[in-house]
Design a protein around this motif. Structure first.
Motif, PDB file in Angstrom:
ATOM      1  N   ALA A 252       0.816  -1.215   0.000  1.00 36.07           N
ATOM      2  CA  ALA A 252       0.000   0.000   0.000  1.00 36.07           C
ATOM      3  C   ALA A 252       0.851   1.268   0.000  1.00 36.07           C
ATOM      4  O   ALA A 252       0.371   2.351  -0.315  1.00 36.07           O
ATOM      5  CB  ALA A 252      -0.931  -0.013   1.216  1.00 36.07           C
ATOM      6  N   ASN A 253       2.157   1.127   0.353  1.00 34.29           N
ATOM      7  CA  ASN A 253       2.986   2.332   0.513  1.00 34.29           C
ATOM      8  C   ASN A 253       4.278   2.309  -0.294  1.00 34.29           C
ATOM      9  O   ASN A 253       5.278   2.924   0.085  1.00 34.29           O
ATOM     10  CB  ASN A 253       3.330   2.533   1.996  1.00 34.29           C
ATOM     11  CG  ASN A 253       2.089   2.832   2.823  1.00 34.29           C
ATOM     12  OD1 ASN A 253       1.585   3.949   2.808  1.00 34.29           O
ATOM     13  ND2 ASN A 253       1.591   1.810   3.509  1.00 34.29           N
ATOM     14  N   LEU A 254       4.272   1.578  -1.414  1.00 34.50           N
ATOM     15  CA  LEU A 254       5.503   1.395  -2.180  1.00 34.50           C
ATOM     16  C   LEU A 254       6.191   2.715  -2.544  1.00 34.50           C
ATOM     17  O   LEU A 254       7.414   2.797  -2.600  1.00 34.50           O
ATOM     18  CB  LEU A 254       5.223   0.604  -3.466  1.00 34.50           C
ATOM     19  CG  LEU A 254       5.154  -0.920  -3.295  1.00 34.50           C
ATOM     20  CD1 LEU A 254       4.778  -1.580  -4.612  1.00 34.50           C
ATOM     21  CD2 LEU A 254       6.481  -1.457  -2.788  1.00 34.50           C
ATOM     22  N   GLU A 255       5.376   3.758  -2.767  1.00 34.20           N
ATOM     23  CA  GLU A 255       5.957   5.039  -3.197  1.00 34.20           C
ATOM     24  C   GLU A 255       6.791   5.686  -2.098  1.00 34.20           C
ATOM     25  O   GLU A 255       7.633   6.536  -2.359  1.00 34.20           O
ATOM     26  CB  GLU A 255       4.851   6.025  -3.608  1.00 34.20           C
ATOM     27  CG  GLU A 255       4.036   5.609  -4.819  1.00 34.20           C
ATOM     28  CD  GLU A 255       2.965   4.569  -4.482  1.00 34.20           C
ATOM     29  OE1 GLU A 255       2.820   4.210  -3.282  1.00 34.20           O
ATOM     30  OE2 GLU A 255       2.293   4.092  -5.406  1.00 34.20           O
ATOM     31  N   LYS A 256       6.526   5.268  -0.851  1.00 34.55           N
ATOM     32  CA  LYS A 256       7.222   5.909   0.267  1.00 34.55           C
ATOM     33  C   LYS A 256       8.364   5.069   0.803  1.00 34.55           C
ATOM     34  O   LYS A 256       9.162   5.540   1.608  1.00 34.55           O
ATOM     35  CB  LYS A 256       6.210   6.135   1.424  1.00 34.55           C
ATOM     36  CG  LYS A 256       5.248   7.272   1.163  1.00 34.55           C
ATOM     37  CD  LYS A 256       4.453   7.559   2.409  1.00 34.55           C
ATOM     38  CE  LYS A 256       3.165   6.716   2.427  1.00 34.55           C
ATOM     39  NZ  LYS A 256       2.360   6.909   3.628  1.00 34.55           N
ATOM     40  N   LEU A 257       8.416   3.796   0.382  1.00 35.00           N
ATOM     41  CA  LEU A 257       9.319   2.853   1.036  1.00 35.00           C
ATOM     42  C   LEU A 257      10.535   2.477   0.187  1.00 35.00           C
ATOM     43  O   LEU A 257      10.512   2.601  -1.029  1.00 35.00           O
ATOM     44  CB  LEU A 257       8.555   1.561   1.371  1.00 35.00           C
ATOM     45  CG  LEU A 257       7.407   1.717   2.381  1.00 35.00           C
ATOM     46  CD1 LEU A 257       6.574   0.454   2.436  1.00 35.00           C
ATOM     47  CD2 LEU A 257       7.968   2.069   3.758  1.00 35.00           C
TER      48      LEU A 257
ATOM     49  N   PRO B 284      10.483   6.673  -3.239  1.00 32.32           N
ATOM     50  CA  PRO B 284      10.321   8.106  -3.510  1.00 32.32           C
ATOM     51  C   PRO B 284      11.089   8.580  -4.750  1.00 32.32           C
ATOM     52  O   PRO B 284      10.790   9.625  -5.301  1.00 32.32           O
ATOM     53  CB  PRO B 284      10.885   8.771  -2.242  1.00 32.32           C
ATOM     54  CG  PRO B 284      10.759   7.724  -1.185  1.00 32.32           C
ATOM     55  CD  PRO B 284      10.940   6.410  -1.871  1.00 32.32           C
ATOM     56  N   LEU B 285      12.094   7.813  -5.188  1.00 26.80           N
ATOM     57  CA  LEU B 285      12.885   8.232  -6.339  1.00 26.80           C
ATOM     58  C   LEU B 285      12.583   7.391  -7.577  1.00 26.80           C
ATOM     59  O   LEU B 285      13.126   7.637  -8.648  1.00 26.80           O
ATOM     60  CB  LEU B 285      14.393   8.117  -6.024  1.00 26.80           C
ATOM     61  CG  LEU B 285      14.896   8.844  -4.771  1.00 26.80           C
ATOM     62  CD1 LEU B 285      16.381   8.574  -4.559  1.00 26.80           C
ATOM     63  CD2 LEU B 285      14.643  10.347  -4.871  1.00 26.80           C
ATOM     64  N   ALA B 286      11.707   6.365  -7.422  1.00 26.59           N
ATOM     65  CA  ALA B 286      11.490   5.416  -8.514  1.00 26.59           C
ATOM     66  C   ALA B 286      10.426   5.912  -9.484  1.00 26.59           C
ATOM     67  O   ALA B 286       9.566   6.728  -9.137  1.00 26.59           O
ATOM     68  CB  ALA B 286      11.084   4.058  -7.944  1.00 26.59           C
ATOM     69  N   THR B 287      10.498   5.411 -10.714  1.00 24.49           N
ATOM     70  CA  THR B 287       9.465   5.712 -11.702  1.00 24.49           C
ATOM     71  C   THR B 287       8.259   4.799 -11.447  1.00 24.49           C
ATOM     72  O   THR B 287       8.355   3.822 -10.709  1.00 24.49           O
ATOM     73  CB  THR B 287       9.977   5.439 -13.137  1.00 24.49           C
ATOM     74  OG1 THR B 287      10.255   4.038 -13.247  1.00 24.49           O
ATOM     75  CG2 THR B 287      11.235   6.230 -13.439  1.00 24.49           C
TER      76      THR B 287
END
Lengths: 321, 478
Positions: free
Chosen positions: B365-370, B387-390
């Motif tokens: 649920a939080n891949l964008e933050k982890l 946070p840095l991934a496409t």
């Protein structure tokens, strides 16, 4: 303290041989190149001279089998920057560097730095072919590089078993090369009165002295008169010439004895005895007898002894399995 | 004249030189000295130092096609300072962590109480590829398994030290710690006169002493060797370095053999000589083709046989890898409490185990933050920084996690501390981490400082040498 590891002994031995071989090759090529230029100026063809360089190294057959053409450029390339020929200067230095890499725990930083630098320069250099006019300068660089290596070894290497083994390798290689150089001219020193004596070109004999760094020494001993018998005698028997067979073999004999006694290694009579016998023959012999008995056979014995000593050391001390 | 640090900014990150919101008292003099330096002079000293590193052969090898290229780990000439108090925390924390790791390993290979008590799931240990059943019931000398241990530590925005990873197998990098210091002493003799930096030059002595303690007491002068995979190993120069520092032979597998009495010998020109202690820098898998990977040409047939009979000591012990898995890492604070009955001095980074349902759903649920990491990986490979991934990278990570949840963990992205670093445009803040090295024989010694790795790319948090990281000299100030 733990004795020298067998593997390190092997690497040290070949480090000594490979650097010495590279230097000898540079000497041979330098003199051949100079002689080839004279020959071209006089007769317009130097192919025969370069064929002799292949003869010295017993490479002629292999050279031709690989479909190479016998031109000065091709022989020069074969022995200088060729990456495929294991006998090229580049390959010798690459092998020496590989030996030194394995030996890193025993070598000073300076030894590694200089040899690695020489290797890097050669690798960069191999990007383009050597122009004929560059050969002499190239050979000088190699000689200087190898001598610098020997100097740093002399000045920094801890004098334990590894030092002995390295010097033994170096001197065996030197004896082998001097024997090869004389062998090349052997047809001209067949016993007097036999028809096989080849026509004499004295400049070949001064060239021979020069390739073994012996011209100055020879002149001090024999003056300006250069004769084949005296040159052969000087290169085989002179005890003061750094590259004579006698000096090299006596050094090997002495170092081997010191190594075995000093480090209480199991005495290997099979290695030491025939070597010592050869030593005595070199001490007591003279060139007239050698020529009478056959120069070729004598030089064969030297080369066989180098091989036997090398193999004997490997089996007795260097084997890792 | 404008100071070199006039334009220096470290945004929200904690700076090891400047501090956080408040300045650090112990480094103000050092910051002032660097501020007053001449940039060209600094660059000249930096270039000289890097040349020296190359000259000394403190390199790692990168292979491409047919060529082997020796590269140095880029070296940044501005030191990373740590106060005596900070170091005291790290040192105690590392000693505690190593004690727990060794206690855990001893338990795992004996009574397995920790599994019976349900502190760690049994399958995580027994199903781990690095668990070595051969070690079960064996008593290693001094009951130590991880003799040389590297604990990767980061510092968050509040200046708090957190453990990021344990390296209990064959951690490398300590040669840089010692060599970086030698370079710095040469480049800035004047700074050291004022600094009172704790020395690191006696690492070889400490390592040798610990290894000696592993030999049976009745052997008066034990023979130690360092076992390397050989010249083609990327850490070969470190192996050469450590062998020289300790004054012990550097050997390869082919130099050793085990006879029918299960004694280990090294082949010398004088004949076989007995070996008592092996500091091995070969992975378990390659150590002994009879016991582990039969294809291995690097190891020594029969070595495990000799080891399990107590005829030779190995450091680190085989099977240590079961303790430094990234999934096991998450249990370390609990293990410290379980074995030592102490609170962890160094906390972990919050870790979500995808093998557990709660951890999996939170992660997905939080891949964008982890930051998502494979449990068995090393060197920063396979890591996705949310946070840095496409978008595509995140979806790829999601697919991988869903396919095999147990192979993944996730952690919040920590704002790593920074340190002033010499870059193309002058001095800028770059992220750093720290790997202190602990050597354990009868006692645990932690080399003061450790390897500071620095992410040389602006904004990057990846400090691994294989991915563009460099190193700094770490100064533990007295």
């Amino acid at each position: 303290m733990l004795s020298l590891l067998s593997r390190y002994a092997d690497e040290a031995f070949w480090l000594g041989r490979h650097v010495e071989r590279a230097e000898n090759m540079a000497r041979l090529l330098d003199v051949t190149g100079a002689f080839g230029r004279d020959q071209e100026a006089a007769a317009g063809d130097s192919a025969a001279i370069w064929r002799q360089a292949l003869d010295v190294q017993a490479d002629l057959e292999r050279f031709q089998e690989e479909g190479r053409t016998l031109t000065p450029e091709e022989v020069i390339r074969f022995y200088t920057l060729d990456g495929e020929n294991p006998g090229s200067i580049r390959a010798c230095i690459a092998s020496a560097r590989q030996n030194a890499l394995q030996l890193r725990p025993l070598l000073s930083v300076e030894v590694w730095e200089q040899l690695n630098g020489l290797y890097q320069d050669l690798t960069a250099r191999a990007q383009r072919a050597l122009a004929p006019g560059e050969l002499s300068a190239f050979c000088s660089e190699i000689k200087l590089g190898c001598q610098t290596h020997a100097g740093i070894i002399e000045g920094t290497l801890y004098r334990d078993e590894a030092w002995y083994v390295l010097q033994i390798g170096r001197m065996l290689e030197r004896a082998d090369m001097t024997a090869r150089l004389i062998d090349l001219r052997a047809p001209q020193i067949a016993p007097k009165g036999t028809v096989s004596r080849a026509p004499l070109d004295i400049s070949q004999w001064t060239g021979l002295l020069r390739s073994a760094a012996g011209l100055h020494g020879y002149r001090r001993v024999h003056g300006a008169v250069v004769t084949p018998d005296r040159v052969a005698g000087y290169l085989i028997f002179d005890r003061h010439h750094a590259r004579s067979i006698r000096t090299a073999i006596e050094t090997v004999d002495g170092l081997l004895r010191e190594l075995i006694r000093g480090y209480q290694l199991p005495w290997e009579d099979g290695i030491a005895a025939p070597l010592h016998e050869l030593c005595i023959d070199l001490r007591e012999g003279n060139v007239t007898t050698v020529i009478a008995d056959g120069m070729r056979a004598f030089l064969d014995r030297i080369q066989q002894q180098v091989i036997a000593t090398s193999d004997g050391l490997r089996d007795a001390f260097f084997a890792t399995s | 004249m404008p100071g070199l640090l006039d334009a220096y900014s470290h945004d929200g990150a904690f700076c090891d030189m400047m501090g956080g919101l408040e300045r650090l008292p112990h480094t103000s003099w050092l910051a002032a000295r660097i501020d007053g330096m001449d940039l060209d002079d600094l660059r000249r000293r930096a270039e000289a130092a890097e040349r020296e590193l190359f000259r000394l052969g403190i390199t790692f090898t990168v292979y491409s096609d047919r060529e082997a290229i020796d590269r140095i780990l880029p070296f940044d000439i501005i030191p990373r300072p740590l106060s005596a108090a900070d170091w005291a925390t790290i040192e105690r924390g590392v000693v505690q962590r190593v004690a727990a790791l060794n206690a855990f390993l001893d338990d795992v290979y004996h009574t397995q109480k920790v599994l019976a008590d349900g502190v760690v799931p049994a399958d995580l240990v027994l199903g781990n590829a690095n668990y070595r059943p051969e070690m079960a019931g064996f008593e290693p000398p001094l009951a130590v398994y991880s003799h040389v241990c590297g604990i990767d530590i980061i510092r968050d925005a509040d200046g708090r030290f957190l453990v990021l990873e344990d390296n209990a197998r064959t951690p490398s990098g300590v040669s840089y710690v010692v060599e970086n210091r030698r370079l710095m002493l040469r480049a800035f003799p004047d700074l050291f006169a004022q600094a009172h930096v704790r020395p690191v030059s006696d690492y070889g002595l400490h390592l040798r002493t610990a290894l000696m303690e592993l030999a049976p007491v009745w052997i008066p002068d034990p023979q130690i060797v360092l076992l390397t995979p050989g010249v083609y190993n990327s850490a070969f120069f470190e192996h050469v370095f450590l062998a020289r520092e300790m004054g012990v032979p550097l050997v390869e597998g082919r130099d050793l053999f085990v006879d029918e009495t299960d004694t280990v010998y090294v082949r010398t020109i004088k004949g076989p000589a007995r070996v008592d202690v092996i500091y091995r820098r070969i992975d378990d898998d390659f150590l002994d083709p009879e016991a582990f990977n039969p294809e291995s040409l690097l190891g020594v047939p029969g070595l495990m046989r000799a080891y399990l009979k107590g005829r030779v000591a190995l450091a680190n012990a085989p099977g240590t890898g079961v303790a430094d898995d990234k999934a096991l890492y998450a249990y370390m604070p609990r293990l410290i409490r379980y074995y030592l009955d102490q609170d962890p001095i160094l906390e972990n980074v919050d870790t979500h185990l995808c093998r557990e349902p709660a951890g999996l759903s939170y992660t997905l649920a939080n891949l964008e933050k982890l930051v998502v990491k494979p449990v068995g990986g090393s060197g920063g490979y396979g890591v996705t920084v949310g946070p840095l991934a496409t978008r595509a990278e995140i979806e790829r990570a999601r697919a991988l996690i869903e396919r095999e949840p147990a192979a993944w963990i996730s952690q919040p992205m920590i704002s790593l501390s920074v340190c002033p670093t010499l870059v193309a445009d002058g001095i800028e803040a770059r992220r750093v981490d720290l790997r202190p090295f602990a050597v354990t024989g009868r006692e645990t010694f932690v080399l003061p400082g450790g390897l500071t790795r620095v992410a040389l790319q602006r904004g990057s948090i990846v400090v691994n040498s294989s991915q563009g990281g460099g190193s700094k000299d770490t100064w533990v100030l007295a």
